[in-house]
Design an enzyme around this catalytic site. Structure first.
Site, PDB file in Angstrom:
ATOM      1  N   CYS A 103      -6.194 -40.577 -57.865  1.00 20.85           N
ATOM      2  CA  CYS A 103      -7.305 -40.916 -56.952  1.00 20.85           C
ATOM      3  C   CYS A 103      -6.836 -41.266 -55.541  1.00 20.85           C
ATOM      4  O   CYS A 103      -7.580 -41.837 -54.760  1.00 20.85           O
ATOM      5  CB  CYS A 103      -8.153 -42.062 -57.493  1.00 20.85           C
ATOM      6  SG  CYS A 103      -8.927 -41.693 -59.049  1.00 20.85           S
ATOM      7  N   GLN A 153      -5.122 -53.478 -58.138  1.00 16.99           N
ATOM      8  CA  GLN A 153      -3.816 -53.393 -58.811  1.00 16.99           C
ATOM      9  C   GLN A 153      -3.008 -54.687 -58.727  1.00 16.99           C
ATOM     10  O   GLN A 153      -1.963 -54.795 -59.346  1.00 16.99           O
ATOM     11  CB  GLN A 153      -2.984 -52.244 -58.215  1.00 16.99           C
ATOM     12  CG  GLN A 153      -3.574 -50.869 -58.451  1.00 16.99           C
ATOM     13  CD  GLN A 153      -3.630 -50.497 -59.932  1.00 16.99           C
ATOM     14  OE1 GLN A 153      -2.936 -51.075 -60.775  1.00 16.99           O
ATOM     15  NE2 GLN A 153      -4.463 -49.528 -60.263  1.00 16.99           N
ATOM     16  N   ASP A 166      -8.382 -54.423 -51.228  1.00 19.28           N
ATOM     17  CA  ASP A 166      -8.619 -53.837 -52.546  1.00 19.28           C
ATOM     18  C   ASP A 166      -7.559 -54.417 -53.482  1.00 19.28           C
ATOM     19  O   ASP A 166      -6.392 -54.034 -53.445  1.00 19.28           O
ATOM     20  CB  ASP A 166      -8.501 -52.308 -52.440  1.00 19.28           C
ATOM     21  CG  ASP A 166      -8.581 -51.631 -53.797  1.00 19.28           C
ATOM     22  OD1 ASP A 166      -8.664 -52.339 -54.815  1.00 19.28           O
ATOM     23  OD2 ASP A 166      -8.549 -50.385 -53.825  1.00 19.28           O
ATOM     24  N   LYS A 194      -8.813 -54.098 -65.404  1.00 15.47           N
ATOM     25  CA  LYS A 194      -7.382 -53.940 -65.114  1.00 15.47           C
ATOM     26  C   LYS A 194      -6.643 -55.260 -65.311  1.00 15.47           C
ATOM     27  O   LYS A 194      -5.476 -55.392 -64.965  1.00 15.47           O
ATOM     28  CB  LYS A 194      -7.188 -53.427 -63.692  1.00 15.47           C
ATOM     29  CG  LYS A 194      -7.685 -51.979 -63.506  1.00 15.47           C
ATOM     30  CD  LYS A 194      -7.437 -51.518 -62.092  1.00 15.47           C
ATOM     31  CE  LYS A 194      -8.221 -50.286 -61.703  1.00 15.47           C
ATOM     32  NZ  LYS A 194      -7.747 -49.047 -62.268  1.00 15.47           N
ATOM     33  N   HIS A 225      -6.855 -45.651 -52.434  1.00 14.69           N
ATOM     34  CA  HIS A 225      -7.611 -45.060 -53.540  1.00 14.69           C
ATOM     35  C   HIS A 225      -8.927 -44.493 -52.991  1.00 14.69           C
ATOM     36  O   HIS A 225      -9.454 -44.986 -51.991  1.00 14.69           O
ATOM     37  CB  HIS A 225      -7.895 -46.188 -54.532  1.00 14.69           C
ATOM     38  CG  HIS A 225      -8.435 -45.760 -55.849  1.00 14.69           C
ATOM     39  ND1 HIS A 225      -9.767 -45.504 -56.053  1.00 14.69           N
ATOM     40  CD2 HIS A 225      -7.834 -45.558 -57.041  1.00 14.69           C
ATOM     41  CE1 HIS A 225      -9.962 -45.174 -57.318  1.00 14.69           C
ATOM     42  NE2 HIS A 225      -8.807 -45.192 -57.944  1.00 14.69           N
TER      43      HIS A 225
HETATM   44  C1  LIG Z   1      -6.187 -49.371 -55.993  1.00 16.19           C
HETATM   45  C2  LIG Z   1      -7.467 -49.126 -56.735  1.00 16.19           C
HETATM   46  N1  LIG Z   1      -8.625 -49.375 -56.122  1.00 16.19           N
HETATM   47  C3  LIG Z   1      -9.799 -49.200 -56.730  1.00 16.19           C
HETATM   48  C4  LIG Z   1      -9.861 -48.732 -58.014  1.00 16.19           C
HETATM   49  C5  LIG Z   1     -11.192 -48.526 -58.644  1.00 16.19           C
HETATM   50  O1  LIG Z   1     -11.373 -49.366 -59.738  1.00 16.19           O
HETATM   51  P1  LIG Z   1     -12.591 -49.137 -60.732  1.00 16.19           P
HETATM   52  O2  LIG Z   1     -12.468 -47.730 -61.237  1.00 16.19           O
HETATM   53  O3  LIG Z   1     -12.387 -50.145 -61.799  1.00 16.19           O
HETATM   54  O4  LIG Z   1     -13.832 -49.334 -59.952  1.00 16.19           O
HETATM   55  C6  LIG Z   1      -8.689 -48.436 -58.700  1.00 16.19           C
HETATM   56  C7  LIG Z   1      -8.717 -47.892 -60.065  1.00 16.19           C
HETATM   57  O5  LIG Z   1      -7.841 -47.203 -60.509  1.00 16.19           O
HETATM   58  C8  LIG Z   1      -7.455 -48.651 -58.045  1.00 16.19           C
HETATM   59  O6  LIG Z   1      -6.289 -48.403 -58.640  1.00 16.19           O
END
Ligand SMILES: Cc1ncc(COP(=O)(O)O)c(C=O)c1O
Length: 403
Positions: A356, A195, A192, A218, A115
């Protein structure tokens, strides 16, 4: 299942909508909304600052949420830093740890399915202090293999930052095994967990990760709250990326500052108090449901989506072997966004675009895709609603939306 669905005011108020954008954000149960409202109606105080009753209760609820978060991933509260989301947590690793502990020429290892939030902080650090970003080569399905990881590791790799579950392909990375390899080389593993955390039990001790980042929203919690777990010895050497009230012991006119210990040193200023308290309620809800049960509820639904889409000649599924509740696909001859707009008309909510993870286009050989992501409150009836819309979609019907 009826009981579960009744817990979600959005579902109760909009029973005709099939919400399948859970990887973007989940719906919120009433207990979370109530906890947030209760804070505003009955507490409305700042934390760690006041000596009056509502402030003391607010501080206690805030710290109790930290305790619950720690228990949820099997660590201690002092290792839990509250942030505004996974993005800020990952920026804190890049800038708080990376800027302090890395030097020009050191390598941070990523992969092309990450991401933006787990890529751009490292790019920014590369520009700032001259670290290098390298990539683990993905296989033709977009997976990370052990061979590819071993090939990418070398002595200059100091950090490997990787998603537990890819937000586009839904693959679960074997973090424990990856950690063993990363640690063989003396590097630090940042995960990270945006998900994964709401979908599977996560034990940071068992996984032996150095950092684990995620977002509350999430996993049923409010937006604007995130978590960074860090091993205590790493949190100790890291510097905060924000400075202000609450994070210091003392400072003087000569510019000398003594910071508090972690996690307080990373939480300058007034935080998202109601969000953290609401997050505590979300954790209670997930604990009652049982994290190990989520897969059992979601897996059969996931299989129905995949099987249904694979029967359709006009649909290409990019991750038929996805390990989790994320399905990415496209429809021949129709732009992803038009498919999503058509599904919206049919009261089916999905996400279209690059999700993203813009470097993944080359691997998927697709500019944009449609992503359907499930959670435990989704039903078979909703999946039939989706599959029926997908069976009958045509370019003409999509064009009609704009006339
Ligand atoms: C794999 C992953 N990492 C990081 C993020 C970023 O999360 P946030 O927008 O809540 O900071 C997301 C959000 O879609 C994500 O799917």
């Amino acid at each position: 299942m009826a009981r579960i669905r009744d817990d979600f005011p959005f579902i109760v108020k909009h029973p005709d909508i099939a919400y399948f954008d859970n990887a973007a954000t989940t719906l919120k149960p009433k207990c979370v909304i109530d906890a947030v409202t209760d804070y505003y109606e009955n507490l409305s105080s700042n934390i760690h600052r006041g000596d009056y009753e509502t402030s003391l209760i607010t501080s206690q609820k805030y710290e109790s949420a930290r305790q619950k978060t720690a228990q949820f991933i099997n660590t201690e509260a002092k290792n839990i830093v509250f942030t505004s989301g996974a993005s800020e947590s990952l920026n804190l690793v890049a800038y708080g740890y990376g800027k302090t502990c890395l030097k020009a020429g050191d390598v941070v290892l990523l992969n092309e399915s990450e991401h933006a939030s787990n890529t751009l902080p490292w790019y920014s650090l590369a520009q700032d202090i001259g670290i290098k970003v390298e990539f683990i080569k993905l296989d033709s399905n977009g997976r990370i293999t052990e061979t590819a990881l071993r090939n990418a590791m070398h002595d200059d790799v100091k950090v490997v930052s990787i998603a537990h579950i890819s937000n586009v392909l839904g693959y679960i990375n074997d973090i424990k095994h990856i950690g063993q390899i990363v640690h063989e080389f003396g590097a630090v593993l940042c995960v990270d967990g945006a998900q994964s955390i709401g979908h599977m039990p996560v034990d940071v001790n068992e996984l032996d990760v150095d950092f684990y980042a995620f977002s509350a929203h999430k996993m049923l919690g409010p937006t604007g709250v995130g978590v960074l777990y860090g091993k205590p010895e790493l949190l100790k050497v890291m510097n905060p990326i924000a400075h202000g009230g609450g994070s210091n012991v003392r400072f003087n006119a000569c510019g000398e500052v003594v910071l508090k210990e972690a996690p307080a040193k990373f939480e300058a200023g007034t935080p998202n108090i109601e969000g953290v308290i609401g997050f505590g309620a979300a954790l209670d809800y997930l604990n009652d449901l049982g994290m190990a049960n989520i897969h059992e509820i979601v897996d059969p639904l996931h299989k129905k989506v995949i099987d249904g889409l694979l029967e359709m000649e006009h649909v290409k599924v990019y991750n038929p072997e996805s390990d989790s509740a994320i399905v990415s696909f496209s429809v021949d001859g129709i732009f992803a966004q038009d498919v999503a707009a058509y599904l919206n008309k049919e009261k089916v909510y999905v996400r279209s675009g690059e999700h993203c993870a813009k470097m993944l286009n080359g691997v998927l050989h697709a500019e944009k895709s449609i992503r359907l992501s499930l959670y435990f409150y989704n039903t078979e009836a909703e999946i039939q609603q989706f599959l029926e819309a997908m069976r009958t979609i045509t370019l003409e019907k999509c064009i009609d939306l704009y006339i």
